[in-house]
Design an enzyme around this catalytic site. Structure first.
Site, PDB file in Angstrom:
ATOM      1  N   CYS A  78      95.435  89.950  -4.145  1.00 12.98           N
ATOM      2  CA  CYS A  78      95.023  90.384  -5.473  1.00 12.98           C
ATOM      3  C   CYS A  78      93.667  89.759  -5.801  1.00 12.98           C
ATOM      4  O   CYS A  78      93.509  88.546  -5.713  1.00 12.98           O
ATOM      5  CB  CYS A  78      96.075  89.939  -6.480  1.00 12.98           C
ATOM      6  SG  CYS A  78      95.538  89.955  -8.192  1.00 12.98           S
ATOM      7  N   GLU A  79      92.708  90.588  -6.159  1.00 12.76           N
ATOM      8  CA  GLU A  79      91.377  90.049  -6.430  1.00 12.76           C
ATOM      9  C   GLU A  79      91.307  89.293  -7.743  1.00 12.76           C
ATOM     10  O   GLU A  79      90.341  88.577  -7.985  1.00 12.76           O
ATOM     11  CB  GLU A  79      90.324  91.159  -6.382  1.00 12.76           C
ATOM     12  CG  GLU A  79      90.383  92.165  -7.486  1.00 12.76           C
ATOM     13  CD  GLU A  79      89.310  93.236  -7.353  1.00 12.76           C
ATOM     14  OE1 GLU A  79      88.782  93.653  -8.381  1.00 12.76           O
ATOM     15  OE2 GLU A  79      88.995  93.661  -6.222  1.00 12.76           O
ATOM     16  N   HIS A  80      92.313  89.439  -8.591  1.00 13.87           N
ATOM     17  CA  HIS A  80      92.304  88.727  -9.869  1.00 13.87           C
ATOM     18  C   HIS A  80      92.783  87.281  -9.749  1.00 13.87           C
ATOM     19  O   HIS A  80      92.323  86.416 -10.488  1.00 13.87           O
ATOM     20  CB  HIS A  80      93.178  89.455 -10.895  1.00 13.87           C
ATOM     21  CG  HIS A  80      92.660  90.799 -11.256  1.00 13.87           C
ATOM     22  ND1 HIS A  80      93.466  91.815 -11.697  1.00 13.87           N
ATOM     23  CD2 HIS A  80      91.400  91.309 -11.226  1.00 13.87           C
ATOM     24  CE1 HIS A  80      92.735  92.893 -11.932  1.00 13.87           C
ATOM     25  NE2 HIS A  80      91.481  92.607 -11.645  1.00 13.87           N
ATOM     26  N   HIS A  81      93.740  87.021  -8.841  1.00 16.73           N
ATOM     27  CA  HIS A  81      94.306  85.672  -8.723  1.00 16.73           C
ATOM     28  C   HIS A  81      94.239  85.101  -7.305  1.00 16.73           C
ATOM     29  O   HIS A  81      94.624  83.965  -7.082  1.00 16.73           O
ATOM     30  CB  HIS A  81      95.778  85.674  -9.175  1.00 16.73           C
ATOM     31  CG  HIS A  81      95.955  86.102 -10.588  1.00 16.73           C
ATOM     32  ND1 HIS A  81      96.289  87.397 -10.941  1.00 16.73           N
ATOM     33  CD2 HIS A  81      95.828  85.416 -11.750  1.00 16.73           C
ATOM     34  CE1 HIS A  81      96.369  87.496 -12.247  1.00 16.73           C
ATOM     35  NE2 HIS A  81      96.086  86.309 -12.775  1.00 16.73           N
ATOM     36  N   GLN A 120      95.819  97.266  -5.931  1.00 19.16           N
ATOM     37  CA  GLN A 120      96.692  98.281  -5.349  1.00 19.16           C
ATOM     38  C   GLN A 120      96.172  99.686  -5.630  1.00 19.16           C
ATOM     39  O   GLN A 120      96.174 100.552  -4.750  1.00 19.16           O
ATOM     40  CB  GLN A 120      98.110  98.120  -5.891  1.00 19.16           C
ATOM     41  CG  GLN A 120      99.078  99.139  -5.326  1.00 19.16           C
ATOM     42  CD  GLN A 120     100.502  98.888  -5.776  1.00 19.16           C
ATOM     43  OE1 GLN A 120     100.887  97.752  -6.055  1.00 19.16           O
ATOM     44  NE2 GLN A 120     101.294  99.940  -5.837  1.00 19.16           N
ATOM     45  N   HIS A 148     103.907  92.113  -6.340  1.00 23.06           N
ATOM     46  CA  HIS A 148     102.726  91.289  -6.586  1.00 23.06           C
ATOM     47  C   HIS A 148     103.140  89.860  -6.917  1.00 23.06           C
ATOM     48  O   HIS A 148     103.863  89.634  -7.891  1.00 23.06           O
ATOM     49  CB  HIS A 148     101.916  91.875  -7.755  1.00 23.06           C
ATOM     50  CG  HIS A 148     101.286  93.181  -7.416  1.00 23.06           C
ATOM     51  ND1 HIS A 148      99.936  93.313  -7.238  1.00 23.06           N
ATOM     52  CD2 HIS A 148     101.820  94.409  -7.200  1.00 23.06           C
ATOM     53  CE1 HIS A 148      99.662  94.578  -6.932  1.00 23.06           C
ATOM     54  NE2 HIS A 148     100.792  95.259  -6.905  1.00 23.06           N
ATOM     55  N   CYS A 150     101.382  87.636  -8.177  1.00 19.01           N
ATOM     56  CA  CYS A 150     100.847  87.207  -9.472  1.00 19.01           C
ATOM     57  C   CYS A 150     101.831  87.543 -10.595  1.00 19.01           C
ATOM     58  O   CYS A 150     101.751  86.969 -11.676  1.00 19.01           O
ATOM     59  CB  CYS A 150      99.466  87.812  -9.743  1.00 19.01           C
ATOM     60  SG  CYS A 150      99.385  89.599  -9.642  1.00 19.01           S
TER      61      CYS A 150
END
Length: 189
Positions: A78-81, A120, A148, A150
């Site tokens: 995940c590019e956010h976390h 995703q 996920h 996250c």
């Protein structure tokens, strides 16, 4: 991997360990920065690859009916976390004029697209777009279901919850009956 700086990753991981109050010189952590750098090189190897490349070689098999590959396993970050998400992709397409891709190429396109900091939704649309551009099929339908970390390890903490994304192109975008038919096939065991 092109442009991959192992030393910088190792430094960053050492700093993270120090920032959380750990001792990076502790026996169990001494090699951790090196291990993480090697893991990241593998996890992000898709950054320098294009999923369209897998569809450059095609076969003319005079097959104009649905081709469906189900349950293609994948994992991504995940590019956010920068924590993993993983699941399965299902890819269907209807060839135009009998032009088909090798079945393994569908799995390779998913894997390449997933092996980079990612969302995703982007994996789903990137694979669908690559197939439309390179194969010019009558239609493409990509479904991805993933868990996920996250959502399961932090934040809402809901283990087992799945996120589904779909991308429909061509006839699957235009024809609800065709979409329904392919979803039924995907859901069959």
């Amino acid at each position: 991997m092109h442009n991959f700086d192992y030393g910088k990753i190792e430094k960053a991981i050492t700093m993270i360990l120090e920032a959380i109050g750990e001792d990076p010189k502790r026996e169990g952590l001494v090699e951790t920065p090196k291990r993480v750098a090697k893991m990241y090189a593998e996890m992000f190897e898709g950054l320098n690859k294009d999923p369209k490349d897998y569809f450059k070689t095609v076969f003319n098999e005079n097959h104009n009916e649905v081709v469906l590959v189900k349950d293609i396993p994948f994992h991504s970050m995940c590019e956010h976390h920068l924590v993993p998400f993983f699941g399965h992709a299902h890819i269907a397409y209807i060839p135009r004029n009998g032009v088909v891709a090798g079945l393994s190429k569908l799995a390779r396109a998913v894997e390449t697209t997933a092996r980079r900091p990612q969302l995703q939704e982007r994996i789903t649309s990137t694979v669908a777009n690559a197939m439309m551009e390179m194969l010019d099929p009558v239609g493409v339908f990509v479904v991805i279901e993933a868990e996920h970390m996250c959502m399961t390890m932090r934040g809402i903490r809901k283990p087992g919850s799945k996120t589904m994304t779909m991308s429909a192109r061509g006839i699957y975008e235009e024809d609800a009956e065709k979409r329904s038919e392919i979803l039924t096939l995907i859901n069959m065991t």
